[in-house]
Write a protein that holds these residues in place. Structure first.
Motif, PDB file in Angstrom:
ATOM      1  N   TYR A 242      78.553 205.865  26.947  1.00 54.46           N
ATOM      2  CA  TYR A 242      78.848 207.119  27.628  1.00 54.46           C
ATOM      3  C   TYR A 242      78.957 206.905  29.134  1.00 54.46           C
ATOM      4  O   TYR A 242      79.873 207.426  29.787  1.00 54.46           O
ATOM      5  CB  TYR A 242      77.761 208.152  27.332  1.00 54.46           C
ATOM      6  CG  TYR A 242      77.845 209.353  28.250  1.00 54.46           C
ATOM      7  CD1 TYR A 242      78.882 210.279  28.128  1.00 54.46           C
ATOM      8  CD2 TYR A 242      76.915 209.535  29.264  1.00 54.46           C
ATOM      9  CE1 TYR A 242      78.976 211.360  28.978  1.00 54.46           C
ATOM     10  CE2 TYR A 242      77.006 210.625  30.122  1.00 54.46           C
ATOM     11  CZ  TYR A 242      78.034 211.525  29.979  1.00 54.46           C
ATOM     12  OH  TYR A 242      78.136 212.586  30.831  1.00 54.46           O
ATOM     13  N   LEU A 243      78.038 206.131  29.705  1.00 57.14           N
ATOM     14  CA  LEU A 243      78.058 205.889  31.150  1.00 57.14           C
ATOM     15  C   LEU A 243      79.328 205.150  31.559  1.00 57.14           C
ATOM     16  O   LEU A 243      79.930 205.456  32.600  1.00 57.14           O
ATOM     17  CB  LEU A 243      76.816 205.087  31.565  1.00 57.14           C
ATOM     18  CG  LEU A 243      75.476 205.821  31.450  1.00 57.14           C
ATOM     19  CD1 LEU A 243      74.318 204.864  31.710  1.00 57.14           C
ATOM     20  CD2 LEU A 243      75.399 207.007  32.407  1.00 57.14           C
TER      21      LEU A 243
ATOM     22  N   GLU B  19      82.248 207.619  31.318  1.00 55.69           N
ATOM     23  CA  GLU B  19      82.194 208.571  32.422  1.00 55.69           C
ATOM     24  C   GLU B  19      82.704 207.921  33.709  1.00 55.69           C
ATOM     25  O   GLU B  19      83.483 208.516  34.461  1.00 55.69           O
ATOM     26  CB  GLU B  19      80.758 209.069  32.617  1.00 55.69           C
ATOM     27  CG  GLU B  19      80.628 210.154  33.665  1.00 55.69           C
ATOM     28  CD  GLU B  19      79.178 210.572  33.900  1.00 55.69           C
ATOM     29  OE1 GLU B  19      78.936 211.775  34.060  1.00 55.69           O
ATOM     30  OE2 GLU B  19      78.299 209.686  33.945  1.00 55.69           O
TER      31      GLU B  19
ATOM     32  N   ASN C  34      70.074 201.000  32.945  1.00 52.89           N
ATOM     33  CA  ASN C  34      70.528 202.079  32.077  1.00 52.89           C
ATOM     34  C   ASN C  34      69.520 203.217  32.189  1.00 52.89           C
ATOM     35  O   ASN C  34      68.322 203.009  31.985  1.00 52.89           O
ATOM     36  CB  ASN C  34      70.615 201.544  30.640  1.00 52.89           C
ATOM     37  CG  ASN C  34      70.931 202.606  29.618  1.00 52.89           C
ATOM     38  OD1 ASN C  34      70.128 203.495  29.371  1.00 52.89           O
ATOM     39  ND2 ASN C  34      72.084 202.480  28.994  1.00 52.89           N
ATOM     40  N   ASP C  35      69.952 204.424  32.545  1.00 50.85           N
ATOM     41  CA  ASP C  35      68.994 205.490  32.868  1.00 50.85           C
ATOM     42  C   ASP C  35      68.109 205.877  31.687  1.00 50.85           C
ATOM     43  O   ASP C  35      66.952 206.271  31.865  1.00 50.85           O
ATOM     44  CB  ASP C  35      69.699 206.713  33.473  1.00 50.85           C
ATOM     45  CG  ASP C  35      70.797 207.281  32.587  1.00 50.85           C
ATOM     46  OD1 ASP C  35      71.001 206.774  31.466  1.00 50.85           O
ATOM     47  OD2 ASP C  35      71.463 208.248  33.017  1.00 50.85           O
TER      48      ASP C  35
ATOM     49  N   LYS D 226      79.148 207.932  40.968  1.00 49.87           N
ATOM     50  CA  LYS D 226      79.794 209.188  40.580  1.00 49.87           C
ATOM     51  C   LYS D 226      80.448 209.851  41.791  1.00 49.87           C
ATOM     52  O   LYS D 226      81.020 210.932  41.655  1.00 49.87           O
ATOM     53  CB  LYS D 226      78.759 210.132  39.954  1.00 49.87           C
ATOM     54  CG  LYS D 226      78.159 209.581  38.666  1.00 49.87           C
ATOM     55  CD  LYS D 226      77.129 210.534  38.084  1.00 49.87           C
ATOM     56  CE  LYS D 226      76.540 209.968  36.802  1.00 49.87           C
ATOM     57  NZ  LYS D 226      75.512 210.869  36.215  1.00 49.87           N
TER      58      LYS D 226
ATOM     59  N   LYS E 235      74.657 213.983  25.779  1.00 48.35           N
ATOM     60  CA  LYS E 235      75.344 213.100  26.716  1.00 48.35           C
ATOM     61  C   LYS E 235      75.356 213.622  28.152  1.00 48.35           C
ATOM     62  O   LYS E 235      75.435 212.845  29.092  1.00 48.35           O
ATOM     63  CB  LYS E 235      76.781 212.841  26.239  1.00 48.35           C
ATOM     64  CG  LYS E 235      76.826 212.097  24.894  1.00 48.35           C
ATOM     65  CD  LYS E 235      78.233 211.696  24.549  1.00 48.35           C
ATOM     66  CE  LYS E 235      78.319 211.049  23.184  1.00 48.35           C
ATOM     67  NZ  LYS E 235      77.519 209.837  23.076  1.00 48.35           N
TER      68      LYS E 235
ATOM     69  N   ARG F 251      74.133 205.291  25.080  1.00 42.87           N
ATOM     70  CA  ARG F 251      74.103 205.759  26.471  1.00 42.87           C
ATOM     71  C   ARG F 251      74.982 204.886  27.358  1.00 42.87           C
ATOM     72  O   ARG F 251      75.704 205.382  28.238  1.00 42.87           O
ATOM     73  CB  ARG F 251      72.657 205.757  26.993  1.00 42.87           C
ATOM     74  CG  ARG F 251      72.504 206.322  28.397  1.00 42.87           C
ATOM     75  CD  ARG F 251      72.845 207.796  28.453  1.00 42.87           C
ATOM     76  NE  ARG F 251      72.603 208.359  29.781  1.00 42.87           N
ATOM     77  CZ  ARG F 251      72.853 209.614  30.111  1.00 42.87           C
ATOM     78  NH1 ARG F 251      73.358 210.446  29.231  1.00 42.87           N
ATOM     79  NH2 ARG F 251      72.605 210.049  31.340  1.00 42.87           N
ATOM     80  N   GLN F 252      74.937 203.583  27.131  1.00 43.14           N
ATOM     81  CA  GLN F 252      75.736 202.653  27.929  1.00 43.14           C
ATOM     82  C   GLN F 252      77.224 202.958  27.767  1.00 43.14           C
ATOM     83  O   GLN F 252      77.978 202.957  28.746  1.00 43.14           O
ATOM     84  CB  GLN F 252      75.428 201.211  27.499  1.00 43.14           C
ATOM     85  CG  GLN F 252      75.831 200.150  28.511  1.00 43.14           C
ATOM     86  CD  GLN F 252      74.862 200.033  29.683  1.00 43.14           C
ATOM     87  OE1 GLN F 252      74.067 200.924  29.943  1.00 43.14           O
ATOM     88  NE2 GLN F 252      74.936 198.920  30.390  1.00 43.14           N
TER      89      GLN F 252
ATOM     90  N   GLN G 103      71.029 205.508  39.133  1.00 43.93           N
ATOM     91  CA  GLN G 103      72.469 205.741  39.023  1.00 43.93           C
ATOM     92  C   GLN G 103      73.165 204.397  38.853  1.00 43.93           C
ATOM     93  O   GLN G 103      73.306 203.632  39.802  1.00 43.93           O
ATOM     94  CB  GLN G 103      72.979 206.489  40.252  1.00 43.93           C
ATOM     95  CG  GLN G 103      72.387 207.895  40.382  1.00 43.93           C
ATOM     96  CD  GLN G 103      72.931 208.662  41.557  1.00 43.93           C
ATOM     97  OE1 GLN G 103      74.105 208.567  41.890  1.00 43.93           O
ATOM     98  NE2 GLN G 103      72.078 209.438  42.207  1.00 43.93           N
TER      99      GLN G 103
END
Length: 279
Positions: A224-225, A228, A9-10, A85, A60, A221-222, A81
């Motif tokens: 959102y990722l 996305e 996770n970034d 993407k 985000k 964050r997880q 990453q």
């Protein structure tokens, strides 16, 4: 004891590798990467965008990369990453070019430009080979002579570590990548023996995994990722569907049999029948 969070996770990756108190962890990781590529180790690394409380998943759209400067003034960018993407190669070139050109102030000579190194850690396979670590430079095709050494691109592909399910006793980059990939905790002791600085990374991961606020931000964050990645996959699927419909329409106009069109396009015969009536 709380379940360990995923260091891929970034947000978490930057907490572990991109904070001032863990600068030695980043330096050790960079040196194993460079040594494996046949380059001399760094003596120090200065963080240009260290982790702060502003680096939270609330923003985000933020790119939680790590930017550093070496003792010689060279710039290094590290990015994790988690999901593909797409257009990774072009994205890499775009961010490398921003890093490179961003050094130059108005009126300055091009001579002030320093080498820029990009390190992409990918949780997916990208390049058509079995190497988990690929390095690119600008070279002349036939003679191999370098045009300039200012560009260096590293791609570390975690899925290609399948042949390294256990730590490497001789130490090195594999052990760091196994930690990031989430190697079974029973192997941590061996990892620490081979890479002592890894213990600090592990301690940081354990601490953050038990911290309620860090866990909440990680989950934000997880989510959102994941969202996305789902949107990107959906857009790609829609693009493929439109291509299939266009192909079917063109084949229909040529009088091709519907069963053949179905096999060629992947669309159902009923969908092609409806398309035929619509046209």
């Amino acid at each position: 004891m709380s379940e360990l969070l995923d260091p891929r996770n970034d947000f978490l990756f930057k907490r572990i590798f991109g904070s001032e108190e863990n600068r030695d962890v980043l330096l050790a990781f960079l040196n194993t990467t460079f040594i494996e590529a046949g380059k001399p180790p760094l003596t120090e690394i200065i963080l240009l965008n260290p982790y702060t409380e502003k680096d939270t998943p609330r923003d985000k759209q933020s790119i939680l990369d790590i930017r550093g400067k070496t003792a010689d003034g060279e710039l290094i960018n590290v990015e994790m990453q988690l999901f593909n993407k797409y257009d990774t190669e072009k994205r890499t070139m775009f961010y490398w070019s921003k890093l490179y050109s961003g050094q130059l102030q108005e009126g300055q000579s091009y001579k002030v430009l320093k080498k820029c190194v990009t390190i992409n850690i990918l949780n997916y396979s990208l390049l058509p080979n079995d190497q988990y670590h690929n390095v690119f430079h600008l070279r002349e095709d036939r003679s191999g002579i370098p045009l300039i050494e200012d560009m260096e691109l590293h791609f570390l592909e975690l899925p290609k570590l399948d042949n390294h399910a256990v730590p490497v006793k001789s130490g090195g980059l594999v052990n760091w990548l196994l930690f990031l990939k989430g190697v079974d905790k029973s192997n941590w002791e061996v990892l620490m023996m081979n890479e002592p600085v890894l213990k600090k990374a592990m301690d940081t991961l354990e601490f953050l995994s038990q911290d309620a606020e860090a866990r909440r931000l990680y989950e934000d964050r997880q989510k959102y990722l994941h969202d996305e990645a789902s949107m990107i996959e959906g857009a790609l699927a829609e693009g493929e569907r439109k291509k299939a419909v266009q192909m079917a329409a063109e084949l229909l106009s040529l009088g091709v049999d519907i069963s053949i069109i179905a096999k060629a396009s992947g669309l159902s015969e009923s969908k092609i029948e409806a398309l035929k009536k619509h046209n």
